[in-house]
Design a protein around this motif. Structure first.
Motif, PDB file in Angstrom:
ATOM      1  N   UNK A   8       0.808  -1.218   0.000  1.00  0.00           N
ATOM      2  CA  UNK A   8       0.000   0.000   0.000  1.00  0.00           C
ATOM      3  C   UNK A   8       0.843   1.270   0.000  1.00  0.00           C
ATOM      4  N   UNK A  16       9.686   0.419  10.371  1.00  0.00           N
ATOM      5  CA  UNK A  16       8.249   0.720  10.368  1.00  0.00           C
ATOM      6  C   UNK A  16       7.417  -0.553  10.422  1.00  0.00           C
ATOM      7  N   UNK A  59       3.775   0.910  11.697  1.00  0.00           N
ATOM      8  CA  UNK A  59       3.829   2.366  11.822  1.00  0.00           C
ATOM      9  C   UNK A  59       3.357   3.059  10.548  1.00  0.00           C
ATOM     10  N   UNK A  61       0.408   1.836   7.231  1.00  0.00           N
ATOM     11  CA  UNK A  61      -1.004   1.598   6.899  1.00  0.00           C
ATOM     12  C   UNK A  61      -1.593   0.429   7.674  1.00  0.00           C
TER      13      UNK A  61
ATOM     14  N   UNK B 640      -3.919  -4.370  19.973  1.00  0.00           N
ATOM     15  CA  UNK B 640      -4.483  -3.849  18.725  1.00  0.00           C
ATOM     16  C   UNK B 640      -3.840  -4.565  17.526  1.00  0.00           C
ATOM     17  N   UNK B 641      -2.538  -4.743  17.580  1.00  0.00           N
ATOM     18  CA  UNK B 641      -1.848  -5.457  16.503  1.00  0.00           C
ATOM     19  C   UNK B 641      -2.355  -6.892  16.395  1.00  0.00           C
ATOM     20  N   UNK B 644      -5.745  -7.043  14.782  1.00  0.00           N
ATOM     21  CA  UNK B 644      -5.586  -6.766  13.353  1.00  0.00           C
ATOM     22  C   UNK B 644      -5.010  -7.985  12.637  1.00  0.00           C
ATOM     23  N   UNK B 648      -7.031  -9.776   9.643  1.00  0.00           N
ATOM     24  CA  UNK B 648      -6.515  -9.700   8.273  1.00  0.00           C
ATOM     25  C   UNK B 648      -6.021 -11.031   7.746  1.00  0.00           C
ATOM     26  N   UNK B 945      -6.133   9.523   3.326  1.00  0.00           N
ATOM     27  CA  UNK B 945      -6.197   8.064   3.284  1.00  0.00           C
ATOM     28  C   UNK B 945      -5.005   7.515   4.065  1.00  0.00           C
ATOM     29  N   UNK B 946      -5.299   6.732   5.087  1.00  0.00           N
ATOM     30  CA  UNK B 946      -4.231   6.214   5.952  1.00  0.00           C
ATOM     31  C   UNK B 946      -3.816   4.804   5.574  1.00  0.00           C
ATOM     32  N   UNK B 947      -4.710   4.082   4.934  1.00  0.00           N
ATOM     33  CA  UNK B 947      -4.407   2.706   4.564  1.00  0.00           C
ATOM     34  C   UNK B 947      -5.551   2.190   3.733  1.00  0.00           C
ATOM     35  N   UNK B 948      -5.473   0.913   3.363  1.00  0.00           N
ATOM     36  CA  UNK B 948      -6.586   0.348   2.598  1.00  0.00           C
ATOM     37  C   UNK B 948      -7.869   0.483   3.425  1.00  0.00           C
ATOM     38  N   UNK B 950      -9.241   3.016   4.950  1.00  0.00           N
ATOM     39  CA  UNK B 950      -9.009   3.695   6.227  1.00  0.00           C
ATOM     40  C   UNK B 950      -8.674   5.152   5.965  1.00  0.00           C
ATOM     41  N   UNK B1001       1.622  10.810   4.751  1.00  0.00           N
ATOM     42  CA  UNK B1001       1.977   9.412   5.000  1.00  0.00           C
ATOM     43  C   UNK B1001       1.936   9.171   6.495  1.00  0.00           C
ATOM     44  N   UNK B1002       1.671   7.929   6.860  1.00  0.00           N
ATOM     45  CA  UNK B1002       1.877   7.508   8.252  1.00  0.00           C
ATOM     46  C   UNK B1002       3.283   6.961   8.323  1.00  0.00           C
ATOM     47  N   UNK B1003       4.055   7.458   9.263  1.00  0.00           N
ATOM     48  CA  UNK B1003       5.453   7.045   9.331  1.00  0.00           C
ATOM     49  C   UNK B1003       5.973   7.332  10.736  1.00  0.00           C
TER      50      UNK B1003
END
Ligand SMILES: [Zn+2]
Lengths: 80, 1043
Positions: A8, A16, A59, A61, B640-641, B644, B648, B945-948, B950, B1001-1003
């Protein structure tokens, strides 16, 4: 620091991501023997060469994906 | 320029290295060797220096050949190694930075310059790094003419593209073309993290010496170094020289030394033919003589047949032993080297990464051929990086009058009867005799010999000695160097101080500190904090110098007899929604959640597939398709991870999504029999909640949430308000009589009730059954994560450790946590997991995990050599019948709280400092509050947009069903100005180039996760979790300050 291609986000630094171990280990359904269950929970391959494994872009998506990494050269190829 | 050496005042010239300045002042002995204490002088003119090691200021050990002289420099000699002085205050501030490019060129000599120029002409983004203060590489040290003019004119005329980093040494070459380089700056080093599509290595070559007796005396120097001091610094490294020319470069050195006024007494060439009349061809150096200080006075020379033996008076012996391509970075990148018999050196063979070597580092020593090779390498790298083809760019290789070079003598070691040691590694004092002892002991591998003798393990990492060691070993073993091979080249190429690696990540910034909305209140009340994960949580609130023990007893008493309050904002909170949310929870929890009534709370355990407890907490059904899960403070991110991962990778078909709202809500626990009085004043609508029920409620006039959950056994409410009102709620609750308590009291209260804490009673080997919680493992559900493991033989064992209570024989004795439990000298049966003094029990008590014990058993708790008798009891110590959970009835009708209720943004405390830090280059501010939502599923058509599936929507939007309010979850800091990117690259690993960066971007930034958004060129917004806002604010202020 590996450069890992997130499907993505594109290429990002390894820190990350979280490593998710060997890919393609299916959750057993139905009746399974103790040995089969133990294999699912505890046993993983450790090849020298190409290895199919999971990564989580924690960290970024937050997508889980599988990639192939060469455990000697660290070459990475993403999988569809 | 004035400087001192060992306290002596000396003078140097601008541009001098410390080594040049010392030679300029006639200082020959710079230090002593590490093992034998032999006097040593300047040996080289670069970072390969093994001898001239000095202490300069707070730097405990530097090579004098790499220290640029400055006025007032103070240096001290060393004996082979430095020692960090804890008294020296280092005012320098190191930093780091992330850069990206198409082509990275390492080395600014002829090949590297040509490569950078070619890559730039081809349109590539180029970075050139070079170790020296100015570009030119070996051209800086020579008298060579290019097109009939001084070579540096050619350098100056080049138009170099992109970023040129001088005084920058590439020290590490890692996977996927990740190169780490250290830039030396007066105010502190900068560690550059460079990621390149293609790398051109133009790292040059190191001259080598050879092993002959007395080859370590001050006055023995590499010929290239002697020539460098003469040409570049105008310093005569001696007055009468012998040149040992195993390679033709020795003749160039002799010529340049003569030109600077040094008398060349002899050129000694082991090869049959000399290049000059009068050369002592077919001769070798067999030893040296020295004065009382150990400084060179003469050189023994003998012809190879052993006939002509003479002593030539000299104070300089310039040794041209041949050249070793600097393959260090090439090897670090996992490239293979091969021995070139013609060059008598190891050269790059097969590269392992997107990289190519050019010029002297692959054995092309001539200036013209290096330039041509560098140009070809740069053009090729650009074409490969950009996906184009190499095109002619009009580049011309300048003319130059260098003669062709003959192969060097294959000479590593001169046999002699001299009693003086012949050194292979000067830094480590390793001699030929040491190497002979190693091979004599049967060692054949160069790696073994290295470890046995320590050759190559010094600060110079054997740059001048590696080839000599291999050459001597091959002679001793009757092999050729190619068969012996080299040791592994490892980063760093040159020593890197820890301070450089740490950069700005030190002190308060070494690890992010997470704080709650109430943090300043806690600090003002004198709370003593403890670290829970990255959070700062109040451990207890001492009054008037109270001890922890007294404070905790007092806090416990308040919670058991009156009303007390705790900041529970750190508990993880996860919003779970979707049609299959209940089904999903049934699969991950050991008990049922799909049947939970809306508005009800239930305690649950999460286990891993191996059946071991992973986390716990209460989960509340907010609506049919919506739950709120709470987790332990330390495990919030991991849970949370985990959710997920299962959604997924195992159950992608389930309609469920997860949103962290940990930072959105601030939570105050109000606990104690009189809790109702306080809740009636702050959240009157929630006062009648039944046990384990939830209601959305007005809290201090703000929409909040109240849960009736108890971890103490007392009447308790968890009152939630958005982050901005957290401090106001906390102050109100305390003003209404709540006694603040911390994590220590929370631990005591729950232990009195026998509640386990994940991570204290559990350690990854404990099942729910082991905790005595079989009741929470549903027998009805077909499956849940971990279920199958409970029928494995090991987890089904009856002799597993179980949670038990312990009462020490002496009711005042506090058993140590971790103490081992034994029974009359038998084997260990378990260990103490928690141990406290209890106010309500009037004595100490403990929880433990132990096998095969039953209430009434007598055990001994052993720790630190002390033993104490304990009795096993049921782990519930207090209120076994749960009679206390409903507390006292409401007395009267408490009026609503009348105090001020003020909103406070997460970075509010920084407003003035942000203001002050602003300047022309960059400004920083906290963006005023805007509502925010996280959106899952279909594209809302607005937001980032943060992710698919999301998105993050901010500002002026009308929330649609399913949007999760996260207004308090993050705060937004805005960085603007021409230097905004200079700030960001010190902590953001992303490539921010407009051609690459998609706008947001999220980083990572610093050491925390962020959403980074470029609003326009030079204006960035950083969305940071509210609990990390203080950390990031401090980090950004520090970065601006360090600009
Ligand atoms: Zn991603």
């Amino acid at each position: 620091m590996l450069l890992i291609e997130c499907p993505h986000c594109g290429p990002r630094d390894e820190n990350e991501f979280h490593y998710g171990g060997q890919a393609g280990i299916a959750y057993p359904t139905g009746e399974v023997t103790d040995a089969e269950w133990a294999a699912y929970v505890f046993l993983r391959d450790n090849p020298k060469g190409w290895f199919r494994e999971r990564w989580f872009h924690v960290h970024g998506c937050r997508t889980w994906f599988a990639a192939e990494r060469h455990t000697v050269t660290h070459e990475i190829r993403t999988l569809p | 320029m004035r400087f001192t050496f060992d306290g002596r005042e000396l003078h140097g010239e601008p541009g001098d290295t410390l080594a040049a300045a010392l030679l300029r002042n006639g200082v020959r002995v710079v230090g002593h060797s590490v093992d034998l204490g032999r006097p040593r002088g300047v040996f080289s003119a670069g970072s390969e220096e093994p001898n001239a090691l000095v202490r300069v200021g707070a730097d405990p050990m530097l090579a004098a050949t790499t220290v640029e002289l400055y006025d007032g420099l103070e240096a001290w000699s060393l004996r082979g190694k430095g020692r960090v002085s804890l008294d020296d205050v280092d005012e320098r501030r190191c930093d780091k930075g992330y850069l990206h490019c198409d082509v990275l060129v390492v080395g600014g000599g002829p090949a590297g310059l040509a490569a950078a120029s070619a890559a730039g002409r081809a349109g590539a983004r180029v970075i050139l790094v070079d170790e020296q203060p100015r570009l030119g590489g070996d051209l800086l040290n020579s008298r060579l003419l290019l097109d009939g003019a001084p070579a540096l004119d050619w350098v100056d005329a080049l138009d170099l593209p992109g970023r040129v980093l001088t005084r920058t040494t590439a020290v590490g070459y890692y996977d996927h073309n990740y190169v780490v380089a250290v830039e030396r700056r007066e105010r502190g080093d900068r560690l550059w993290h460079l990621r390149a599509r293609r790398v051109v290595l133009a790292t040059g070559a190191h001259e080598r010496s050879l092993a002959f007796p007395g080859n370590d005396r001050p006055g023995v120097m590499l010929a290239s170094a002697a020539r460098t001091y003469a040409n570049r610094y105008g310093v005569r490294p001696g007055s009468r020289a012998v040149v040992l020319a195993c390679a033709d470069s020795g003749y160039e050195a002799a010529r340049d030394l003569r030109a600077s006024g040094v008398e060349v007494a002899a050129i000694v060439d082991p090869r049959p033919e000399g290049l000059e009349p009068g050369t002592l061809a077919g001769h070798v150096v067999t030893g040296t003589t020295a004065d009382t200080e150990g400084v060179l006075t003469g050189v023994f020379v003998r012809d190879l047949a052993g006939r002509d033996d003479r002593l030539i008076e000299a104070d300089l012996l310039a040794v041209a032993g041949g050249w070793n391509p600097a393959v260090h970075l090439f090897s670090q990148s996992q490239g293979r080297v091969t021995f070139d018999g013609h060059l008598q050196a190891f050269v790059p063979d097969v590269p392992a990464q997107a990289q190519r070597s050019a010029g002297a580092c692959r054995g092309l020593y001539g200036t013209r051929e290096a330039i041509a090779d560098g140009h070809a390498a740069g053009a090729e790298a650009a074409a490969l990086a950009l996906g184009t083809t190499v095109a002619a760019d009009g580049f011309r290789v300048p003319g130059c009058d260098e003669p062709a070079l003959r192969p060097p003598a294959a000479l590593w070691h001169v046999e002699s009867t001299s009693p003086e040691p012949a050194f292979a590694d000067l830094h480590r004092d390793v001699t030929v005799a040491d190497l002979a002892r190693a091979t004599g002991a049967g060692m054949r591998s160069v790696e073994h010999v290295k470890r046995y003798t320590t050759a190559g393990t010094g600060a110079d990492q054997g740059k001048t000695s590696g080839a000599v060691v291999v050459g001597v070993m091959s002679a001793l073993l009757g092999a050729v160097p190619g068969q012996v091979g080299t040791t592994t080249f490892r980063p760093p190429y040159t020593p890197v101080p820890f301070a450089t690696l740490a950069g700005r990540d030190r002190g308060a910034l070494s690890d992010p500190v997470r704080t709650t909305a109430m943090h300043d209140s806690h600090v003002a009340r004198g709370a003593v904090f403890e670290d829970v994960g990255q959070w700062k949580r109040p451990r207890y609130f001492p009054l008037d110098g109270e001890s922890m023990e007294a404070a905790v007893l007092r806090e416990c008493r308040a919670a058991r007899t009156s009303v007390a309050a705790m900041d529970a904002s750190t508990l993880g909170k996860i919003d779970i929604r979707g049609a299959d949310a209940g089904e999903f929870l049934d699969r991950v929890y050991t008990n049922m959640f799909s049947t939970l009534a809306v508005g009800a709370c239930r305690y649950g355990l999460l286990c891993r597939a191996d059946g071991m407890v992973f986390d716990d907490g209460t989960t509340t059904r907010l609506a049919d398709d919506r739950y709120l899960m709470t987790t332990t403070t330390g495990n919030a991110a991991a849970v949370l991870d985990w959710l997920e991962e299962w959604r997924q990778t195992e159950w992608p078909g389930l309609d469920v999504s997860f949103t962290s709202v940990t930072d959105h809500w601030a939570t105050v626990v109000v606990a104690g029999p009189r809790a109702r009085q306080v809740v009636a004043a702050v959240a009157p609508d929630a006062v009648d909640l039944a046990f384990m029920r939830y209601a959305p409620a007005d809290v201090l006039g703000v929409p909040g949430r109240v849960f009736r959950i108890s971890f103490s056994g007392e009447l308790a409410y968890e009152v939630n308000v958005p982050w901005a009102y957290g401090r106001a709620l906390w102050e109100a609750v305390l003003e209404l009589g709540g006694v603040p308590y911390g994590t220590e009291t929370m631990h005591v209260l729950r232990a009195e009730k026998g509640f386990a804490i994940v991570g204290q009673e559990t350690d990854g080997t404990v099942t729910p059954h082991d905790l005595g919680m079989s009741w929470i493992v549903s027998p009805r559900k077909p499956d849940f994560v971990g279920k199958r493991s409970y029928s494995r033989p090991d987890t089904a064992r009856t002799d597993r450790k179980r949670l038990v209570g312990l009462l020490p024989d002496d009711p005042a004795f506090l058993v140590e946590e971790g103490a081992q439990l034994v029974n009359a000298g038998g084997p260990m049966l378990g260990h103490v997991t928690s141990s406290y003094a209890s106010d309500v029990l009037g004595r100490t008590f403990a929880l433990a995990l132990a096998r095969e014990v039953a209430p009434g058993d007598r055990l001994t708790a052993v720790s630190g050599g002390a033993a104490h008798g304990v009795t096993v009891v049921d782990p519930v110590f207090y209120d076994k019948e749960n009679a206390r959970r409903d507390g006292d009835p409401l007395e009267g009708a408490p009026p609503p709280y009348a105090g001020e209720v003020r909103a406070e943004s997460p970075a509010a405390a920084f407003a003035a400092r942000f203001e002050r830090a602003g300047g022309q280059a960059v400004t920083l501010r906290e963006v005023p509050f805007e509502p925010m939502w996280e959106v899952r599923g279909d594209d809302p058509g607005v937001g980032l947009r943060l992710g698919p599936s999301w998105w993050l929507v901010t500002g002026d939007a009308t929330p649609r069903p399913g949007w999760v309010d996260v207004s308090g979850q993050r705060t937004v800091l805005e960085l603007s100005g021409p230097s905004a990117e200079d700030v960001l690259i010190t902590g953001c690993p992303l490539d921010l180039h407009p051609s690459v960066f998609p706008g947001h971007a999220q980083t990572l930034l610093g050491r925390t996760s962020v959403v980074l958004e470029r609003r326009e060129p030079g204006r960035y917004r950083v969305y940071v979790r509210s609990s990390f806002a203080r950390y990031l604010a401090e980090w950004l202020l520090d970065a601006i300050d360090a600009l």
